[in-house]
Design an enzyme around this catalytic site. Structure first.
Site, short mmCIF file in Angstrom:
data_model
loop_
_atom_site.label_atom_id
_atom_site.label_comp_id
_atom_site.label_asym_id
_atom_site.label_seq_id
_atom_site.Cartn_x
_atom_site.Cartn_y
_atom_site.Cartn_z
N SER A 184 87.63 -28.43 43.49
CA SER A 184 86.85 -26.81 43.89
C SER A 184 85.63 -27.10 44.14
O SER A 184 84.87 -25.71 45.14
CB SER A 184 87.69 -25.88 43.38
OG SER A 184 88.47 -25.79 43.55
N GLY A 226 76.18 -22.89 40.32
CA GLY A 226 77.43 -24.00 40.06
C GLY A 226 78.39 -23.51 40.38
O GLY A 226 79.24 -23.08 41.15
#
Length: 450
Positions: free
Chosen positions: A57, A295
């Site tokens: 992802s 992140g």
């Protein structure tokens, strides 16, 4: 520094049973790399800094960047309804299909069930056919009302990219992002990745328990914009992150400053027991004692990836793994690096408070989404959780009953066998009757159905 990192990484993967890992670290204008272990235990292929791992992802940051680029071109507006960009777009909830916006898909607040992994073949129309099948996706919550991690939303964004660029997602990724940035070790198609040293996922063998390669290499290719197929070296992911967050690199062409700022601003709050505080237009947003970071993580078949970026400290870390206790490795190895290089400590879950809740009956019931159904019951004066998984790619899931311990009225912890860390579960949206409407775990909302 790279030699010392490699030695430390070798010891860390041994502690956590991780077959192989690759690390790239950008700090104070220098790139450091290390790799350890095996890319493929069965074929006895060593992991090196040149090895491509599935980044899962983290791919969503690439898809989000393509969408922001189209917004910069004037091809779409972030607050534009998806239905205006995708003719015939439909969900099971017709009102939600009309209302949901591009911005809400980017920050996982669209509300449709996100764990839709039905294969749609390998053809260039696979994403279009996936989105057509979204007409049956149930709605977990109204658009914009709640954060719930949504893979489906990013595949829908991938289809928007296809229609507005006039090409398929893989080509748009290559021509609009990878090639301009010089990311030659990032591939979205297996036939391109095979020219490189590639890692494969590993999991315990169902008969022996020994770590072995997974029988399935990839998730469904129709989920590519959400992260099912992209492979990269750790240094390529660092190169992309530096460009995206302005750390000595730049996107080509650059995004307008206002869009970059919008991407990095909190778009929706994440329930407070998770390590990140908010989600932006693509990235997680962390607040480590006043130090802001960004992140994303990724999980595929037997592989996990981690990206952490702290622009104000000129620090970016990428860790790519292919099995074992990758989360433990992250907490141990990356947690230590963040402490040493940025004076950051990873947040810890609070301790359970056994007497914090007396009325446990209000939590009991069944909570579900496409991927799983969770039964919360009361037995011997304690709450218990039992999951029925509807998506089990490797066929090894065994239902497990876990005892829940309260921290407070909303947050409960489930101690997990063979894990040093309990699994957090939060109950949300308590009604007038005192019963919660949602259970939130694994970044996902499960709606109460009984």
């Amino acid at each position: 520094m790279s030699a010392a990192l490699r030695q430390r990484l070798e010891r860390a993967i041994a502690r956590h049973g991780v077959p192989g890992a690759s690390l790239a670290l950008w700090h104070k204008q220098e790139l450091h790399e290390a790799a350890a272990g095996s890319a493929n235990l069965r074929a006895q292929i060593a992991a090196t800094p040149d090895t491509l791992f599935q980044i899962g992802s983290i791919t969503k940051l690439f898809t989000a960047t393509l969408i922001l680029g189209l917004a910069a071109d004037g091809a779409l507006a972030l607050d534009q309804p998806v239905a205006e960009l995708l003719p015939g777009f439909a969900l099971a909830d017709t009102d939600a299909a009309r209302q949901v916006t591009v911005r809400q898909l980017l920050c996982h607040s669209g509300g449709m069930d996100g764990d839709f992994f039905k294969p749609h073949g390998r053809g260039e129309d696979r994403i279009a056919r996936y989105v057509a099948d979204c007409r049956d996706l149930p709605q977990l919550h109204p658009p914009g009302a709640l954060f719930s991690y949504c893979n489906s939303g990013y595949v829908i964004l991938g289809r928007i990219i296809e229609l507005l660029t006039g090409t398929h997602w893989d080509r748009a990724l290559k021509e609009r992002l990878l090639r301009p940035l010089g990311l030659r070790e990032t591939k979205s198609l297996a036939e391109e990745a095979i020219r490189f040293r590639c890692a494969i996922g590993h999991a315990p063998h169902p008969d022996t328990g020994a770590m072995d390669i997974t029988p399935i290499a990839y998730l469904a290719q129709s989920n590519a914009p959400a992260g099912s197929t992209v492979m990269a070296t750790a240094r390529d992911v660092i190169g992309f992150a530096r460009a995206l967050f302005g750390m000595g690199g730049a996107l080509v062409p650059p995004l307008p400053a206002a869009l970059v700022q919008d991407m990095q601003q909190p778009q929706i709050a994440v329930p407070p027991h998770y390590p990140m505080r908010h989600w932006g237009l693509g990235p997680k947003i962390f607040d480590w004692n006043g130090v802001r970071g960004f992140g994303h993580d990724g999980v595929t078949i037997g592989q996990q990836s981690f990206l952490r970026v702290i622009p104000e400290r000129d620090l970016a870390i990428v860790l790519l793994t292919n099995g074992g206790d990758a989360n433990g490795l992250y907490e141990d190895f990356i947690g230590t690096l963040l402490s040493e290089l940025a004076d950051i400590g990873l947040p810890r879950l609070p301790a359970a408070q056994p007497g914090a809740v007396t009325d446990r009956a209000v939590y009991t019931g069944t909570y579900e989404k496409l991927s799983a159904r969770i039964h919360i019951t009361e037995a011997d004066g304690a709450l218990q959780s039992r999951s029925e998984v509807n998506i089990d790619f490797l066929g090894g899931f065994r239902p497990m009953t876990l005892r829940l311990e309260p921290v407070d009225a909303a947050l409960w912890l489930a101690p997990v066998p063979d894990s040093a860390m309990p699994y957090p579960i939060r109950f949300l949206d308590f009604g007038a009757d005192g019963r919660p409407a949602y259970l939130h775990m694994g970044l996902r909302a499960y709606r109460r159905v009984a």
